[in-house]
Design an enzyme around this catalytic site. Structure first.
Site, mmCIF file in Angstrom:
data_model
loop_
_atom_site.group_PDB
_atom_site.id
_atom_site.type_symbol
_atom_site.label_atom_id
_atom_site.label_comp_id
_atom_site.label_asym_id
_atom_site.label_seq_id
_atom_site.Cartn_x
_atom_site.Cartn_y
_atom_site.Cartn_z
ATOM 1 N N ASP A 1 60.111 67.589 70.480
ATOM 2 C CA ASP A 1 61.259 66.839 71.001
ATOM 3 C C ASP A 1 62.263 66.693 69.859
ATOM 4 O O ASP A 1 62.215 65.726 69.091
ATOM 5 C CB ASP A 1 60.834 65.455 71.489
ATOM 6 C CG ASP A 1 59.918 65.511 72.694
ATOM 7 O OD1 ASP A 1 60.394 65.895 73.769
ATOM 8 O OD2 ASP A 1 58.732 65.164 72.563
ATOM 9 N N ARG B 1 62.051 64.608 65.884
ATOM 10 C CA ARG B 1 60.758 64.590 65.179
ATOM 11 C C ARG B 1 60.893 65.137 63.760
ATOM 12 O O ARG B 1 60.090 64.808 62.888
ATOM 13 C CB ARG B 1 59.713 65.413 65.940
ATOM 14 C CG ARG B 1 59.591 65.101 67.420
ATOM 15 C CD ARG B 1 59.248 63.680 67.712
ATOM 16 N NE ARG B 1 59.020 63.471 69.137
ATOM 17 C CZ ARG B 1 59.132 62.295 69.746
ATOM 18 N NH1 ARG B 1 59.466 61.216 69.052
ATOM 19 N NH2 ARG B 1 58.904 62.194 71.037
ATOM 20 N N HIS C 1 57.065 55.459 79.731
ATOM 21 C CA HIS C 1 55.992 55.455 78.736
ATOM 22 C C HIS C 1 55.117 54.211 78.898
ATOM 23 O O HIS C 1 53.922 54.239 78.629
ATOM 24 C CB HIS C 1 56.561 55.449 77.306
ATOM 25 C CG HIS C 1 57.174 56.735 76.878
ATOM 26 N ND1 HIS C 1 58.460 57.093 77.206
ATOM 27 C CD2 HIS C 1 56.674 57.760 76.140
ATOM 28 C CE1 HIS C 1 58.730 58.276 76.687
ATOM 29 N NE2 HIS C 1 57.655 58.717 76.043
ATOM 30 N N ASP D 1 56.023 65.821 82.198
ATOM 31 C CA ASP D 1 56.113 64.939 81.034
ATOM 32 C C ASP D 1 54.683 64.554 80.675
ATOM 33 O O ASP D 1 53.732 64.880 81.408
ATOM 34 C CB ASP D 1 56.976 63.715 81.349
ATOM 35 C CG ASP D 1 57.625 63.125 80.096
ATOM 36 O OD1 ASP D 1 57.171 63.442 78.977
ATOM 37 O OD2 ASP D 1 58.572 62.331 80.235
#
Length: 370
Positions: free
Chosen positions: A107, A115, A223, A293
């Site tokens: 990502d 990242r 998340h 995802d």
């Protein structure tokens, strides 16, 4: 001698052996096809630190790897990324260990979602919001070429970006809150995303549009738990996907774990045949790779078992099952996933035809890297 037989013999003499061989379908075991549908994260700055993951790679059980700079479960900065030279060596190790070429994903959207950070020796990047505000596709392309060049230098071949969610809700904690969206205008989003993708393609990097069918209007972060967009989602959120699919910019598409009762009264998007098969495949005409995802995110993990997440995602027509293995860490995750999928196929719950279709899509995607 029959005419057909004489024609075949003539072909064998006229055509080069390579041309004849290329017409033969590859005989690929079912287990290999299943493996190509798994993208998994792991712990370690080198494969020597993770013998189990190294063995899974050598055994051909994994088709893709996702890299992180932060270990969420341990709340540690030590995961996969320490420096440019270390990361380049790690990726070379990963590819060398695998009998088939791997998708190496990350990502690296730009801005706050990166990242590859400056503290690791990587250059700074601009957020989608900053690029969208300037609204200059040429500028976006130039800036993104720098980002893509960094990925290419270390061996990353799939960027899980761009985000094509609309900035519909300024209070959205996971999209607008991190400046991950280009604009509230779907046409501007499509234009910016196309420039962003073109820059990646110039450097030989694949991309993934996310998060289908749109996460920009939500009030929650998937998340952390159940995310209902029923009262907020608007069909205009599909426009960037439609535009980018039609223009050939959609290498792959990542789904969102969002629930919309007006699209599917039972399942969130990642697990929904209505959203994936009917809307994305049939209505929008996308024939490429669909990536889930992270299947360990709370929006799914709190409500569905490990096996049910895999079963429903495959039945919805997901091609690559993504397990970040970061929110929770399971050293035997690859074996568990393989065992689960094999059992689903053996019991006739998931057809071999489904596995074959996904394998072919993933193979075509990887072939684009050549």
């Amino acid at each position: 001698m029959p005419i057909l037989l004489r024609f075949i013999i003539l072909l064998l003499f006229v055509l080069p052996l390579s041309a004849v061989a290329d017409t033969q379908p590859e005989d690929v075991p079912l287990q290999t096809k299943i493996s190509q549908m798994l993208m998994v994260g792991f712990r370690g700055l080198s494969l020597n630190e993770n013998p189990q993951f190294a063995a899974d790679l050598r055994d051909g059980k994994i088709g893709g790897v996702i890299l992180f700079d932060y270990d969420v479960a341990r709340q540690s900065q030590r995961r996969n990324i320490e420096s440019k030279s270390q990361l380049k060596a790690l990726i070379a190790e990963l590819q060398q260990a695998s009998p088939r070429p791997l998708l190496i994903a990350i990502d690296q959207e730009g801005g706050q979602i990166a990242r590859l950070k400056e503290r690791h020796g990587f250059p700074p990047t601009r957020s989608a919001k900053a690029l969208g505000k300037k609204d200059d596709p040429d500028f976006t392309r130039r800036e993104t070429e720098k980002l893509a060049a960094t990925l290419a230098e270390v061996g990353i071949n799939l960027n899980l970006a761009p985000v094509v969610d609309l900035c519909s809700n300024p209070d959205n904690p996971v999209i607008s809150g991190y400046q991950r969206c280009f604009s509230t205008d779907p046409q501007r989003v499509a234009k910016q995303a196309a420039a962003y993708i073109d820059a990646h393609h110039q450097k030989g990097i694949l991309t993934s549009l996310k998060h289908f069918p749109g996460h920009g209007s939500s009030h929650q972060d998937s998340h952390n738990g159940f995310t209902d967009i029923s009262a907020l989602w608007n069909e205009s959120e599909l426009i960037p996907y439609r535009r980018l699919i039609e223009s050939g910019h959609a290498d792959s598409i990542m789904t969102a774990h969002v629930f919309n009762r007006y699209l599917d009264k039972e399942y969130p998007a990642t697990l929904s045949p209505v959203v994936i098969k009917r809307l994305l495949r049939q209505k929008l005409g996308f024939e490429g790779v669909i990536i889930s995802d992270d299947l360990q995110m709370r929006a799914l993990a709190d409500h569905y078992s490990f096996e049910d997440r895999i079963r429903l995602a495959l039945q919805a027509d997901i091609d690559i099952l993504l397990f970040g293995n970061n929110l929770d860490y399971d050293p035997k995750l690859v074996q568990r996933a393989q065992t689960t999928i094999n059992r689903l196929v053996a019991e006739g719950i998931i057809s071999e035809d489904k596995i074959e279709r996904s394998f072919q899509r993933v193979t075509r995607l990887k072939n684009k890297l050549n």
